[in-house]
Design an enzyme around this catalytic site. Structure first.
Site, PDB file in Angstrom:
ATOM      1  N   HIS A  35     -11.272  -3.918   9.460  1.00  0.00           N
ATOM      2  CA  HIS A  35     -11.872  -4.010   8.271  1.00  0.00           C
ATOM      3  C   HIS A  35     -13.198  -3.007   8.145  1.00  0.00           C
ATOM      4  O   HIS A  35     -13.880  -3.404   7.073  1.00  0.00           O
ATOM      5  CB  HIS A  35     -12.185  -5.323   7.706  1.00  0.00           C
ATOM      6  CG  HIS A  35     -10.916  -6.198   7.185  1.00  0.00           C
ATOM      7  ND1 HIS A  35      -9.881  -6.345   8.065  1.00  0.00           N
ATOM      8  CD2 HIS A  35     -10.435  -6.405   6.043  1.00  0.00           C
ATOM      9  CE1 HIS A  35      -9.058  -7.363   7.733  1.00  0.00           C
ATOM     10  NE2 HIS A  35      -9.244  -7.098   6.295  1.00  0.00           N
TER      11      HIS A  35
ATOM     12  N   GLU B 191       0.884  -1.315   0.015  1.00  0.00           N
ATOM     13  CA  GLU B 191      -0.048  -0.078  -0.183  1.00  0.00           C
ATOM     14  C   GLU B 191       0.873   1.294  -0.132  1.00  0.00           C
ATOM     15  O   GLU B 191       0.500   2.184  -0.670  1.00  0.00           O
ATOM     16  CB  GLU B 191      -0.990   0.099   1.108  1.00  0.00           C
ATOM     17  CG  GLU B 191      -2.067  -1.044   1.232  1.00  0.00           C
ATOM     18  CD  GLU B 191      -1.715  -2.366   1.464  1.00  0.00           C
ATOM     19  OE1 GLU B 191      -0.628  -2.471   2.005  1.00  0.00           O
ATOM     20  OE2 GLU B 191      -2.710  -3.259   1.388  1.00  0.00           O
TER      21      GLU B 191
END
Lengths: 339, 324, 421
Positions: B130, B61
């Site tokens: 999440h 990322e």
């Protein structure tokens, strides 16, 4: 710790023409004289904030940047003055920026750690160690996708070898065969610590792990750097995928100006001038038949340029706050799209 | 009459149309190409636009977002997908120190025309790493824009607007909305920073964005049954947020509840409440109230998550409290 | 079937035996909601609002306002729906009420804190929304005359608009009848004091009228004291509570009280013929300026506290007072109160003794003055003006002066205050 030429890969016998060597020497002299001036200005309180000088590393900047073409781009580091100057950023705009003036290349918004000139493909110095690596990777991605024929260079120090970004970017560049060169300026110091105490691997092994060819040169021999850089840049440009160029060099000043470097051995510092890239370059030029007076004239010419640039910077206005606000976002007149 | 689309298909449609309209637009992200994205927001785009412009990236990322910044500085308009908003923590340097600041710290030499798309929000029992709504972090950073489309139409229009905007935009999609059905209008105006009056009312204003819009609608229905007419302002853009629309509604109703799924403390609602207090003070006939998530990580268990997410009950109670 | 219940005089503090039913806030036949104030009860320290703990309707009051009754005495009957007016009352239960204490202002330094507008003529803040204030100004409505319907009686815009509609149209003023020399009625707006204000007024009047006050004034030289305080506070590493001038004066009074327990006595008016009550616990009252007015809660066992503990507890008590979290207990006991007005720029403050106590020390501001030394040459001194008000029924001038001089000795040799008492 400090590197020596003995560790570098052998230099192929490919002598660079004298006029080209003279140009590289002039670039190094410009960097040296500029940074020596900055050091004095900093001590005199004329420069706010932090500056990180690359005195002793000029051959890397001159050699690598000199090997780049007009479409190429690079991202550099907090110790990035040399790369930017080698790329030909106007000296007065450079001095104005570092002295926080309105007419600086970045309008006084960035300063020493953020000198950039997008018109020259300079994606900026960077205040975050290793942050230039992904920028250069993305730039290489753009060159590839847009088929510009350009190559992107990521300058990084040996301290950044420990950053995850290097590992991630080597992987991405290798996967996508990006036109990219990873140039490590290995001066042996990760800020205030010897890199030998900071990094367990070596760059050649790291490159090998990703299948990225690695070349190591004496980074204080400008001809060696120039030759190696030309080779790796053209390899990357021609679809050969990324390359690593590790330049073994020397940092004369502290991590930042004002750093007393108590962590360094006095003998090591005293020995640095023996491996001065500028002196070595001058000796090579003299040996190639260049007159001593020509070198002296070059020094004088560079000094005059710096004097003019400094004078212009001192005379320049301070930045305007309202104008600074306008640079946070692109002016919004065009923001409404669609019907 | 076009066939209704799902929210996630509206996203894919916007990406497709943007790529067709501008060859500089490219997609980058984990599993966005062959796999079509974990939520299928990029399905079909690899076939339509090829592997160079629809790039599967490694699970990196930090560097993939940093690379998007570098690509944006070299002539591309990258649209990056971060699979879950929670993972953006790994890319914060690229977003905060590079993308947001490049234009400013280089003295306006450049813009960074990139988009970071990412889903936030609970409702899927995805647990503490999440499900987070972290948009306030980005709204706090000068140089970034933040948008949170709540409807299918906006999923299309606002993503197009984000891609067309010259500065970095964080597009936050609530993953609980991906299955939502609705129509899009490919020609709808695509303004940055404009809110939408979702429902007009005279008694109190509910300012909201993202999936909480639907809790606000349910609350407004229930309040209407009791004779209370709530006005719903769907902010759409969080940075810049539409002060004009919010202040106009406050001037009409004199009571405000700001509702969002993100943690209430130090959230988007705090900024809006503070601005109302300073700039619309004399229009207030009650304290400004917020409805947000409690100050704890979102939990996994169904019952815990349900208790965590702000719902119509809490919005109804807050509106009534402003009318007390 | 409707259950009729009795409401009894609540016990609002450990030592409370009786209370004045100061005011009924609901009338017979009136419904109330849980949390509504039913009545106001006063003890000699505090006025408390008694709230309903459930919904209901008041059937009748059996004790009128103004009466003093013992704790547990039935005072009213109520039921959930108001039915059952003809009644066989259920056996008395614990009161269907919980009390919210309103700390009563006490005499002493003037309350110098500016109050935010709008305020009533008596200085009480009017709760109103920004929009209501703006509309009231536009409509020319006096907020003081508007009843608020919002939480805590907050005036909302609808209240202002309702008030504007029901405002009487001004009548032409009647011609005054010609009269021989008449006494001017003072001009100005009249309003009824709140129960709390009336209580305070009654107590202060009684204290000033019934307690034979006498006053002793003297200065303490506090150069060393101020230096000690500054040095203690400069040591920020200790993490200890900062020491204020009030804390040091409390400590000096505490030390004096410990060696002169006769000062820890009060005169009990209630006993037939009067009685002298020795308290002997070393409690000291402490005047605290709060947004609701001046209060004087008691610092428990202050005479026996080391300086740091004393400062900590005094700071905690101050915080609770300012947050409105004092309870009836906080006002129990103590024969002497310290009222420090030093921060308000006053040289001497002559205070009224707190009702139920026997002395009060008024503390002024530190002043720099020149005093002659032994040779008559001017020497710069820093002095604190102290006035001890004392109850002559208990103390003669010599005793009170000895007490005052002990306090001064403590302040002038402040290192003594550092030793455990």
């Amino acid at each position: 710790m400090p590197s020596s030429a003995a560790q570098a890969d052998p230099i192929p016998a490919n002598p660079i023409p004298t006029d080209r060597r003279l140009a590289l020497h002039r670039t190094m002299q410009t960097i040296r004289a500029t940074e020596t001036t900055l050091s004095r200005l900093f001590a005199d309180g004329e420069i706010p904030g932090f500056i990180h000088l690359s005195v002793g590393q000029e051959a890397v900047a001159a050699g690598v940047v000199g090997a780049l073409g007009p479409r190429d781009s690079f991202a550099t580091t907090h110790r990035g003055h040399g790369h930017v100057l080698a790329r030909g950023v106007k000296l007065d705009l450079f001095f104005k920026e570092i002295m926080g003036r309105a007419g600086g290349i970045c309008g006084g918004r960035g300063g020493s750690m953020h000198v950039a000139d997008l018109s020259l493909g300079v994606l900026g110095a960077n205040g975050i160690v290793g942050a230039g690596l992904p920028l250069a990777t993305g730039s290489a991605l753009a060159h590839q996708t847009r088929r510009t024929g350009g190559v992107a260079v990521a300058f990084f120090g040996d301290g950044a070898m420990a950053e995850g970004a290097l590992h991630e970017c080597l992987n991405m560049a290798a996967l996508w065969k990006l036109p990219m060169v990873f140039v490590c300026e290995n001066n042996g110091w990760s800020e205030f610590s010897p890199t030998s105490t900071q990094f367990a691997a070596t760059l050649d092994k790291l490159g090998a792990a990703f299948g990225v060819p690695h070349r190591k040169v004496d980074g204080n021999d400008v001809a060696a750097v120039a030759e190696a850089a030309a080779e790796v840049v053209e390899a990357a440009r021609n679809g050969g995928g990324p390359r690593i160029l590790e330049c073994l060099t020397t940092r004369w000043h502290g991590h930042f100006e004002g750093d007393p470097q108590r962590y360094r051995n006095a003998d090591e510092i005293a020995g640095l001038p023996r491996n001065d890239p500028l002196r070595r370059s001058a000796e090579a030029l003299l040996a190639a038949g260049v007159e001593e007076s020509a070198l002296a004239a070059l020094v004088d010419a560079v000094d005059a340029e710096i004097r003019d640039a400094l004078e212009a910077a001192r005379a320049d206005a301070l930045p305007d706050v309202d104008a600074a606000f306008r640079d946070v976002y692109t002016p919004t007149a065009t923001l409404t799209a669609g019907a | 009459m076009p066939k209704p689309l799902r929210y996630v298909n509206a996203v894919a449609q916007a990406l497709n149309d943007a790529m067709a309209a501008d060859p500089a637009v490219m997609l980058m992200g984990e599993d966005v190409a062959a796999a079509g994205g974990p939520f299928k927001a990029t399905r079909g785009l690899l076939d339509a636009h090829g592997p160079e412009r629809v790039r599967d990236t490694p699970i990196s990322e930090a560097s993939l977002v940093g690379a998007a910044v570098g690509a944006a500085l070299t002539g591309m308009k990258p649209v990056v997908e971060i699979m879950f908003m929670d993972f953006v923590t790994l890319a914060m340097d690229a977003v905060v120190n590079q993308a947001a600041k490049a234009r400013f710290m280089f003295g306006g030499q450049c813009s960074v025309p990139m988009v970071l798309r990412t889903p936030h929000g609970g409702g899927l029992n995805a647990g503490p790493q999440h499900s987070q709504c972290l948009e306030a972090w980005f709204a706090h950073i000068p140089g970034l824009r933040v948008v949170c489309p709540a409807t299918v139409a906006d999923a299309y229009s606002l993503l197009r607007a984000a891609i067309e905007a010259p500065d970095p935009v964080v597009v936050v999609e609530n993953k609980a909305l991906y299955a939502l059905q609705g129509d899009i209008d490919v020609n709808a105006p695509r303004a940055v920073g404009k809110a939408r009056i979702d429902r007009a009312g005279r008694d109190a204003t509910i300012v909201t964005y993202g999936a909480t819009l639907y809790a606000a609608r349910a609350a407004a229905d229930r309040l209407a049954a009791e004779g209370i007419e709530a006005e719903i302002v769907d902010l759409r853009w969080i940075q810049p947020w539409d002060e004009e629309a919010v202040f106009a509604s406050v001037a009409k109703t004199h009571r405000v509840v700001i509702a969002h799924e993100a943690v209430q403390a130090f959230g988007v609602g705090a900024e809006i409440a503070a601005r109302i207090a300073s700039d619309a003070f004399d229009d207030l006939d009650a304290p400004v109230l917020r409805v947000g998530a409690p100050f704890m990580p979102i939990a996994f268990a169904k019952t815990l998550e349900a208790a965590y997410l702000p719902d119509a009950d809490r919005i109804v109670a807050a509106v009534k409290s402003t009318l007390a | 079937m409707t259950m009729v219940r009795e409401l009894v005089m609540p016990k609002l503090g450990l030592t409370m035996t009786e209370g004045v039913l100061a005011e009924w806030r609901v009338s017979p036949g009136q419904p109330f909601r849980s949390g509504d104030v039913l009545l106001v009860v006063e003890t000699d320290k505090i006025a408390s609002e008694v709230e309903a703990d459930s919904d209901g309707v008041l059937i009748e009051t059996t004790i009128p306002a103004g009466e003093t009754v013992a704790v547990g005495t039935p005072i009213a009957r109520w039921s959930a729906d108001g039915a059952g007016a003809a009644p066989a009352p259920e056996p008395a239960e614990t009161p269907a009420a919980k009390a919210a204490p309103i700390p009563a202002p006490t005499p002493g330094a003037a309350n110098a804190r500016p109050l935010p507008a709008p305020v009533r003529s008596n200085g009480e803040r009017i709760l109103s929304t920004p929009l209501a204030r703006r509309r009231a100004e536009g409509l020319g409505v006096d907020l003081a005359a508007v009843t608020g319907s919002g939480p805590r009686g907050r005036i909302k815009v609808a209240d202002v608009e309702a008030a504007a509609q029901t405002r009487p149209t001004p009548q032409p003023a009647p011609q005054p009848e010609p009269q021989a020399p008449k006494i001017e009625t003072p001009a100005g707006e009249r309003s009824k004091p709140t129960t709390l204000q009336a209580t305070v007024a009654r107590r202060l009047t009684a204290a000033k009228r019934d307690v034979p006050h006498f006053y002793l004034a003297a200065e303490a030289e506090v150069t060393e004291l101020a230096a000690l305080r500054d040095r203690l506070n400069a040591d920020t590493e200790s993490g200890l509570q900062r020491i204020s001038m009030t804390h040091l004066v409390l400590a000096a009074v505490g030390r004096a009280l410990a060696v002169m327990p006769e000062m820890d006595r009060v005169w009990d008016d209630e006993a037939p013929g009067g009685a002298i009550l020795a308290l002997g616990r070393g409690d000291i009252g402490m005047a605290v300026d709060t947004p609701r007015g001046l209060v004087a809660p008691v610092l428990r066992g202050a005479a026996a506290l080391p300086l740091d503990r004393l400062a900590e507890e005094a700071a905690a008590l101050t915080r609770r007072a300012r947050d409105g979290r004092l309870t009836e207990e906080d006002f129990q006991g103590g024969a002497v109160t310290v009222s420090n007005a030093g921060m308000h720029n006053v040289t001497y403050m002559t205070s009224i003794i707190n009702p139920g106590q026997s002395s009060i020390l008024g503390v002024g501001s530190v002043r720099s003055v020149f005093r002659p030394d032994a040779a008559g040459a001017p020497v710069l001194k820093r002095e604190l003006g102290l006035v001890l008000s004392a109850d002559h029924r208990l103390f003669d001038g010599v005793t009170a002066l000895a007490f005052l001089n002990r306090i001064i000795a403590g302040l002038e040799r402040p290192f003594r205050l550092l030793r455990a008492p």
